[in-house]
Design a protein around this motif. Structure first.
Motif, short mmCIF file in Angstrom:
data_model
loop_
_atom_site.label_atom_id
_atom_site.label_comp_id
_atom_site.label_asym_id
_atom_site.label_seq_id
_atom_site.Cartn_x
_atom_site.Cartn_y
_atom_site.Cartn_z
N SER A 10 0.81 -1.20 0.05
CA SER A 10 -0.05 -0.18 -0.10
C SER A 10 0.87 1.19 -0.12
CB SER A 10 -1.07 0.01 1.12
OG SER A 10 -0.12 -0.15 2.52
N GLY A 18 3.43 0.45 4.43
CA GLY A 18 3.45 -0.11 3.24
C GLY A 18 4.80 0.11 2.33
N ASN A 37 1.90 0.18 -6.08
CA ASN A 37 1.00 0.47 -4.91
C ASN A 37 -0.44 -0.09 -4.96
OD1 ASN A 37 3.02 2.05 -3.99
ND2 ASN A 37 2.44 4.12 -5.31
N SER A 38 -0.52 -0.96 -3.87
CA SER A 38 -1.87 -1.74 -4.00
C SER A 38 -3.16 -0.86 -3.60
CB SER A 38 -1.73 -2.90 -3.11
OG SER A 38 -1.35 -2.59 -1.81
N VAL A 39 -2.76 0.02 -2.97
CA VAL A 39 -3.71 1.18 -2.52
C VAL A 39 -3.09 2.51 -2.66
CG1 VAL A 39 -5.24 -0.36 -1.18
CG2 VAL A 39 -3.60 1.19 0.07
N HIS A 44 -2.83 6.34 6.76
CA HIS A 44 -3.25 5.03 7.05
C HIS A 44 -4.73 5.12 7.76
CE1 HIS A 44 -2.49 5.33 11.38
NE2 HIS A 44 -1.18 5.70 11.30
N VAL A 54 -8.14 2.09 -4.49
CA VAL A 54 -7.68 0.81 -4.35
C VAL A 54 -7.33 0.09 -5.71
CG1 VAL A 54 -8.12 -1.66 -3.78
CG2 VAL A 54 -9.14 0.45 -2.22
N SER A 83 -2.77 -7.15 1.70
CA SER A 83 -3.55 -7.38 0.72
C SER A 83 -4.96 -7.70 1.32
CB SER A 83 -3.08 -8.45 -0.16
OG SER A 83 -3.87 -8.42 -1.24
#
Length: 306
Positions: A10, A18, A37-39, A44, A54, A83
């Motif tokens: 993230s 992340g 970047n997954s999100v 945070h 996302v 994840s």
């Protein structure tokens, strides 16, 4: 020799979790880091408010395809953390499988983030994916006690049971397993948490051996976010620099954590003022300020060889 890491984690605009927690320290230690970047969140989720986007499994695949089309999909390491989407995690596994075919000596460092203290904070459907697809691909696995118990279906109350659980995790695939935190009793009392590590080795004569270590780590009375991501990144770096010495790698990893957390809590308490609990913004890791400690940590916690 240039060492390149693909980090799929993230991203936050403000603060350190992340990829924000992993990239800078890895770069300081000489690694090239390519991040997906997954999100992308404003901050945070421990704050009162957060906003953001996302990345879907399809979007992840599009980014990876772009890297592949330019023939720059050659990595020495892959690092993954939190994840919460099943199709995304399965896509990550597919990408790692392909990268390992391209470079059989690629090392995959996996933090199987699923929960803590008996509570899962990702959908339960992720557990079988971690168990059947992700853990078998991992070379280095960094679960906490709860995650290790989830993956093996076993509980640990003693050091012996913890070692048995690490052996079961080795059987899934990873050569190196580090239980980042456990509730096992510490010989130093309640103010310490216990971490354990295990590394399978092939000796020059072809025989197998195993290194096992235990660390009693002083607890800090505050909730930090991003420390697990920093831990996994530092373990990647220090196992790279000490490939045959789990004790040294873990001591340096934990000592970096100690320095960063100590600097963070000191700053947070100063900012909050006497008698007040620091807020999430004040407790963001003091990463840049800890650059010298990341590069050359003074060893604060010694590991015991089991």
């Amino acid at each position: 020799m240039e060492c390149r890491v693909l980090s799929i984690q993230s991203h936050v605009v403000r603060g350190y979790v992340g990829n924000k927690s992993a990239t800078f320290p890895l770069q300081v230690l000489g690694f090239e880091v390519d991040s997906i970047n997954s999100v992308q969140f404003s901050n945070h989720t421990g704050y009162a408010h957060w906003k953001g986007q996302v990345l879907t499994a399809e979007e992840l695949n599009v980014l990876y395809e772009g890297i592949k089309l330019n023939n720059v999909n050659h990595y020495d390491y892959v690092l993954t953390g939190y994840s919460r989407d099943a199709s995304f995690l399965e896509m990550v596994a597919d990408i790692i499988l392909e990268l390992k075919k391209a470079n059989p000596s690629l090392v995959y460092v996996c933090d199987p983030v699923m929960g803590d203290h008996g509570v899962m904070y990702v959908p339960e459907v992720l557990l079988p994916i971690y168990k059947d697809k992700v853990a078998p691909l991992a070379n280095v696995l960094t679960p906490n006690q709860f995650e290790a118990e989830l993956l093996t279906g076993r509980k640990m109350k003693t050091e012996k049971e913890a070692i048995e659980i690490m052996d079961l995790l080795h059987q899934m695939g990873p050569e190196t397993v580090v239980l980042t935190s456990t509730d096992l009793p510490s010989k130093h009392g309640d103010q310490f948490l216990v971490a354990l590590g295990s590394k399978k080795m092939v000796n020059p004569d072809g025989t197998n051996s195993i290194q096992r270590i235990r660390m009693d780590i002083p607890k800090v009375d505050a909730v930090f976010v991003g420390t697990g991501d920093l831990f996994a990144a530092m373990l990647l770096a220090w196992t790279h620099h000490h490939p045959k010495d789990l004790k040294a790698a873990c001591e340096k990893t934990v000592s970096v954590m100690h320095h960063v957390i100590k600097r963070t809590i000191t700053y947070a308490n100063e900012m909050a003022g006497p008698g007040k609990r620091p807020n999430p913004a004040q407790l963001e890791l003091r990463m840049v300020q800890s650059k010298a400690d990341i590069e050359d940590p003074v060893i604060m916690v010694e590991a015991t060889v089991l």
